[in-house]
Design a protein around this motif. Sequence first.
Motif, mmCIF file in Angstrom:
data_model
loop_
_atom_site.group_PDB
_atom_site.id
_atom_site.type_symbol
_atom_site.label_atom_id
_atom_site.label_comp_id
_atom_site.label_asym_id
_atom_site.label_seq_id
_atom_site.Cartn_x
_atom_site.Cartn_y
_atom_site.Cartn_z
ATOM 1 N N VAL A 126 5.196 26.077 -26.330
ATOM 2 C CA VAL A 126 4.308 25.915 -26.897
ATOM 3 C C VAL A 126 4.546 26.688 -28.332
ATOM 4 C CG1 VAL A 126 2.550 25.202 -25.138
ATOM 5 C CG2 VAL A 126 2.622 27.741 -26.148
ATOM 6 N N ASP A 127 4.032 26.125 -29.510
ATOM 7 C CA ASP A 127 4.071 26.575 -30.793
ATOM 8 C C ASP A 127 2.589 26.994 -31.255
ATOM 9 O OD1 ASP A 127 6.684 26.321 -30.653
ATOM 10 O OD2 ASP A 127 6.853 24.594 -32.196
ATOM 11 N N VAL A 128 2.498 28.294 -31.563
ATOM 12 C CA VAL A 128 1.347 28.734 -32.080
ATOM 13 C C VAL A 128 1.533 29.097 -33.567
ATOM 14 C CG1 VAL A 128 -0.182 30.811 -31.952
ATOM 15 C CG2 VAL A 128 0.880 29.834 -30.014
ATOM 16 N N GLU A 129 0.631 28.241 -34.386
ATOM 17 C CA GLU A 129 0.621 28.152 -35.691
ATOM 18 C C GLU A 129 -0.114 29.145 -36.279
ATOM 19 O OE1 GLU A 129 -0.157 24.468 -37.055
ATOM 20 O OE2 GLU A 129 0.326 24.697 -39.291
ATOM 21 N N THR A 130 0.300 29.833 -37.275
ATOM 22 C CA THR A 130 -0.560 30.886 -37.838
ATOM 23 C C THR A 130 -0.294 31.527 -39.284
ATOM 24 O OG1 THR A 130 -1.126 33.530 -37.802
ATOM 25 C CG2 THR A 130 1.138 32.793 -37.365
ATOM 26 N N ASP A 131 -1.239 31.895 -40.306
ATOM 27 C CA ASP A 131 -0.798 32.094 -41.765
ATOM 28 C C ASP A 131 -0.563 33.751 -41.780
ATOM 29 O OD1 ASP A 131 -3.552 33.572 -40.814
ATOM 30 O OD2 ASP A 131 -4.599 32.551 -42.662
ATOM 31 N N ASP A 132 -0.371 34.119 -40.693
ATOM 32 C CA ASP A 132 0.370 35.412 -40.720
ATOM 33 C C ASP A 132 1.277 35.920 -39.564
ATOM 34 O OD1 ASP A 132 1.035 38.201 -41.076
ATOM 35 O OD2 ASP A 132 -0.667 38.827 -41.912
ATOM 36 N N VAL A 133 2.555 35.241 -39.774
ATOM 37 C CA VAL A 133 3.389 35.483 -38.455
ATOM 38 C C VAL A 133 3.483 36.942 -37.987
ATOM 39 C CG1 VAL A 133 5.739 35.220 -37.584
ATOM 40 C CG2 VAL A 133 4.720 33.460 -38.846
#
Lengths: 126, 126
Positions: free
Chosen positions: A68-75
């Motif tokens: 799964v891919d978890v998208e974030t504005d601060d990797v």
Amino acid sequence: MHRVLLREIVIDAPAEQFDAVSRFWAGLLGTEAKQVPDFPEFTALPNPAALSWVGLQRINEGPARYHVDVETDDVEAEVARLIRLGAIEKGRHRSWVVLEDPAGLLLCVVPVDSEDFEARSRVVDG
Amino acid sequence: MHRVLLREIVIDAPAEQFDAVSRFWAGLLGTEAKQVPDFPEFTALPNPAALSWVGLQRINEGPARYHVDVETDDVEAEVARLIRLGAIEKGRHRSWVVLEDPAGLLLCVVPVDSEDFEARSRVVDG
């Protein structure tokens, strides 16, 4: 504080099984598989009959698996938070970081890419 | 003609890793794990920071894995369609059917349960 969204299920299939797997999932989801021009190892399944995004990745070693891919504005903040929650960092590729959960399941932390990320994602602490 | 929707990602974790896995995914998704009263092997992750539903299942054998649930208004028609697309039937449990995709990845075909199934699902042929 940053934002996260579990956005995508990725079906990782070995090269020799890739065509059969691609036909199966495109058929299941009522869509057509389209290889991503700039990243030929990835194949999109546009507008699938699914709540989340679903994609295909051709892999060169190991058996088929989902990740799964978890998208974030601060990797970096999200990777640090997930390591505190029990993840292990396994590698870095282009813009994303590969982790394993406490049982060894693969997930990738990826930077924001969705147009509706702000609306769909959730604020987390740390 | 019937309808399908890839609705849920299920995280299957062996009993001895289940607590660590449950804490990790509840934390990742900004929610709290809640064991399902009538089906104690299942643990819900209500209202997760995710596009799809995400759940946890305690398993008694084999390593951790992800699987996906495909919701449909006609389980038998959908199982038959997916077998024609290359799936293999692996077992039947209560109301659902367990399949493997052409590379051996697990998926379950489950009967309609979501309130918004009609709006979110897609019509497929066969």
